[in-house]
Design an enzyme around this catalytic site. Sequence first.
Site, PDB file in Angstrom:
ATOM      1  N   GLY A 164       0.799  -1.221   0.000  1.00 31.07           N
ATOM      2  CA  GLY A 164       0.000   0.000   0.000  1.00 31.07           C
ATOM      3  C   GLY A 164       0.832   1.273   0.000  1.00 31.07           C
ATOM      4  O   GLY A 164       0.392   2.306   0.483  1.00 31.07           O
ATOM      5  N   ARG A 292      -3.258 -11.762  -4.576  1.00 26.55           N
ATOM      6  CA  ARG A 292      -4.707 -11.634  -4.306  1.00 26.55           C
ATOM      7  C   ARG A 292      -5.402 -11.077  -5.544  1.00 26.55           C
ATOM      8  O   ARG A 292      -4.741 -10.670  -6.493  1.00 26.55           O
ATOM      9  CB  ARG A 292      -4.908 -10.655  -3.161  1.00 26.55           C
ATOM     10  CG  ARG A 292      -4.211  -9.341  -3.478  1.00 26.55           C
ATOM     11  CD  ARG A 292      -4.491  -8.239  -2.495  1.00 26.55           C
ATOM     12  NE  ARG A 292      -3.471  -7.215  -2.532  1.00 26.55           N
ATOM     13  CZ  ARG A 292      -3.369  -6.242  -3.408  1.00 26.55           C
ATOM     14  NH1 ARG A 292      -4.253  -6.155  -4.400  1.00 26.55           N
ATOM     15  NH2 ARG A 292      -2.396  -5.355  -3.369  1.00 26.55           N
ATOM     16  N   VAL A 295      -8.060  -4.574  -7.044  1.00 25.82           N
ATOM     17  CA  VAL A 295      -9.155  -3.621  -7.287  1.00 25.82           C
ATOM     18  C   VAL A 295      -9.425  -3.491  -8.789  1.00 25.82           C
ATOM     19  O   VAL A 295     -10.571  -3.488  -9.232  1.00 25.82           O
ATOM     20  CB  VAL A 295      -8.781  -2.230  -6.717  1.00 25.82           C
ATOM     21  CG1 VAL A 295      -9.849  -1.199  -7.071  1.00 25.82           C
ATOM     22  CG2 VAL A 295      -8.570  -2.290  -5.214  1.00 25.82           C
TER      23      VAL A 295
HETATM   24  P1  ADP Z   1       3.647  -1.329  -2.303  1.00 27.34           P
HETATM   25  O1  ADP Z   1       3.725  -2.811  -2.097  1.00 27.34           O
HETATM   26  O2  ADP Z   1       3.713  -0.567  -1.033  1.00 27.34           O
HETATM   27  O3  ADP Z   1       2.521  -0.927  -3.205  1.00 27.34           O
HETATM   28  P2  ADP Z   1       5.531  -1.190  -4.534  1.00 27.34           P
HETATM   29  O4  ADP Z   1       6.871  -1.798  -4.490  1.00 27.34           O
HETATM   30  O5  ADP Z   1       4.480  -1.909  -5.332  1.00 27.34           O
HETATM   31  O6  ADP Z   1       5.021  -0.925  -3.034  1.00 27.34           O
HETATM   32  O7  ADP Z   1       5.644   0.288  -5.055  1.00 27.34           O
HETATM   33  C1  ADP Z   1       4.516   1.140  -5.109  1.00 27.34           C
HETATM   34  C2  ADP Z   1       4.718   2.218  -6.154  1.00 27.34           C
HETATM   35  O8  ADP Z   1       5.912   2.958  -5.867  1.00 27.34           O
HETATM   36  C3  ADP Z   1       4.905   1.702  -7.591  1.00 27.34           C
HETATM   37  O9  ADP Z   1       3.704   1.546  -8.276  1.00 27.34           O
HETATM   38  C4  ADP Z   1       5.731   2.818  -8.195  1.00 27.34           C
HETATM   39  O10 ADP Z   1       4.867   3.872  -8.591  1.00 27.34           O
HETATM   40  C5  ADP Z   1       6.591   3.298  -7.047  1.00 27.34           C
HETATM   41  N1  ADP Z   1       7.914   2.631  -7.052  1.00 27.34           N
HETATM   42  C6  ADP Z   1       8.269   1.479  -6.435  1.00 27.34           C
HETATM   43  N2  ADP Z   1       9.557   1.180  -6.654  1.00 27.34           N
HETATM   44  C7  ADP Z   1      10.077   2.165  -7.417  1.00 27.34           C
HETATM   45  C8  ADP Z   1      11.384   2.467  -7.951  1.00 27.34           C
HETATM   46  N3  ADP Z   1      12.427   1.669  -7.741  1.00 27.34           N
HETATM   47  N4  ADP Z   1      11.521   3.585  -8.676  1.00 27.34           N
HETATM   48  C9  ADP Z   1      10.478   4.413  -8.879  1.00 27.34           C
HETATM   49  N5  ADP Z   1       9.248   4.205  -8.398  1.00 27.34           N
HETATM   50  C10 ADP Z   1       9.016   3.098  -7.673  1.00 27.34           C
END
Ligand code: ADP
Length: 458
Positions: A164, A292, A295
């Site tokens: 999240g 899972r 949305v």
């Molecule tokens: P969470 O599990 O909290 O959703 P994510 O790893 O999926 O975390 O990252 C959420 C969002 O953060 C991604 O959709 C992207 O927009 C941004 N993000 C994550 N890692 C990177 C990265 N290395 N560089 C730039 N943006 C990132």
Amino acid sequence: MLKRVLVANRGEIAVRIIRACREMNIETVAVYSEADRGALFTTLATRAVCIGPARAEESYLNADAILTSALAAKCDGIHPGFGFLSENAAFAAAARERGLAFVGPPPEVITALGDKSAARRLMRKAGVPIVPGSDGIAETAEDARREAAELGYPVLVKASAGGGGRGIRRADSERGIETAFGEASGEALACFGDGGVYIEKLIENPRHIEFQILADSFGNIIHLGERDCTLQRRNQKVLEEAPSPSLGKDMRFELGEAAVRAARASGYVNAGTAEFILDGEGNYYFIEMNTRIQVEHPVTEMITGVDIVREQLHIASGLPLRCTQEDIKFSGHAIECRVNAESPEDGFLPCPGRIGFLHLPGGFGVRVDSAAYPGCEVTPYYDSMLAKVIVHGKTRNEAILRMRRALEELLITGVKTNLGLLYMLMFSTDYLAGKTDTGFIERNLDAILRPVEKDMML
Ligand code: ADP
């Protein structure tokens, strides 16, 4: 096939699951909190049981109460939806121990993929490109500083147990790394009970592309194509579409193969999502696997005709996939807008309250997934999503025009919503051209909210 499923969730996703069950002649048991007495999902389910007070910790996160209700009602399965206990391996394991089919992957897979740092190692071994970064947990601020110096700034410090968008901090130079490390691990400890963080290179202005996976317990794995979830605010998705306007044929093929490889490497079973970010130079990087239903699953359903929740229930019943990769045909373009009870003008403050008048859009190519009805209460206890408006068109332009008219038909009184923002996005020249990145909304909020002449574009 499962006969009676407990739906361990609320709101629109509970309604979505109950609908699929009813079409499959599966009975449903809804569990609800005191705040959700009279909620739509409780009346659509075959039966409904109150499991506790409004606070999620005492109801929707109360694993004991949910499992006891499932056994008392003689259920043979549990669908966790998204959020709440959906990615909780201990809950999945407890369900299995009690002879209940958990509609999701086995607990071992949830554990392996929920530890993002370990998942990165798994993916690297499987030949799935990951964002350059640390090989394991950065134990101290000094570790973080050393790794960041090797990678080159800017970097992200990310919670290994994260979700999240929480437990993520950016550091632009050596001066910021200690603060980023402290804040990310502090937030991770507070939110997830695990302060472990790792370092990743920050990919500047990326696009977010994810692939929907279906895997059965016989080793068959297919993907249902991608969703483009680039339009976000504070790492939270606002609008999703499929196919992505920024993937060419070759890249789509390559990413699809990588997503299936990622699922295979982790022993994946059931529906899941492999998330990637793309930089401006044609590179893609795996960031995480969500274990899972998501949305935004309806946009995939609209262009493939596959009912993903139905397939989840089918797989959890121990049956093999009913189609091969070659059977999956993509048709047209779908867009989903998340309508939330919040005020974009006030920093997106959630706006609970009682809905007065409500008119949901309909007509050709329009689908609305919602648990809202006139007079219903939007409580402050849970997330503020009111409805997902999903449209399908032959082309992206057709879908955009359809979304405009669907949003024009949507009327809600009693609570503030982000409807204006969603509508204005449908007129943004950059959105129309598919030229956005994950920071687009935050950088352009004022311009997006400023009214434009409606007939300017398309
Ligand atoms: P969470 O599990 O909290 O959703 P994510 O790893 O999926 O975390 O990252 C959420 C969002 O953060 C991604 O959709 C992207 O927009 C941004 N993000 C994550 N890692 C990177 C990265 N290395 N560089 C730039 N943006 C990132």
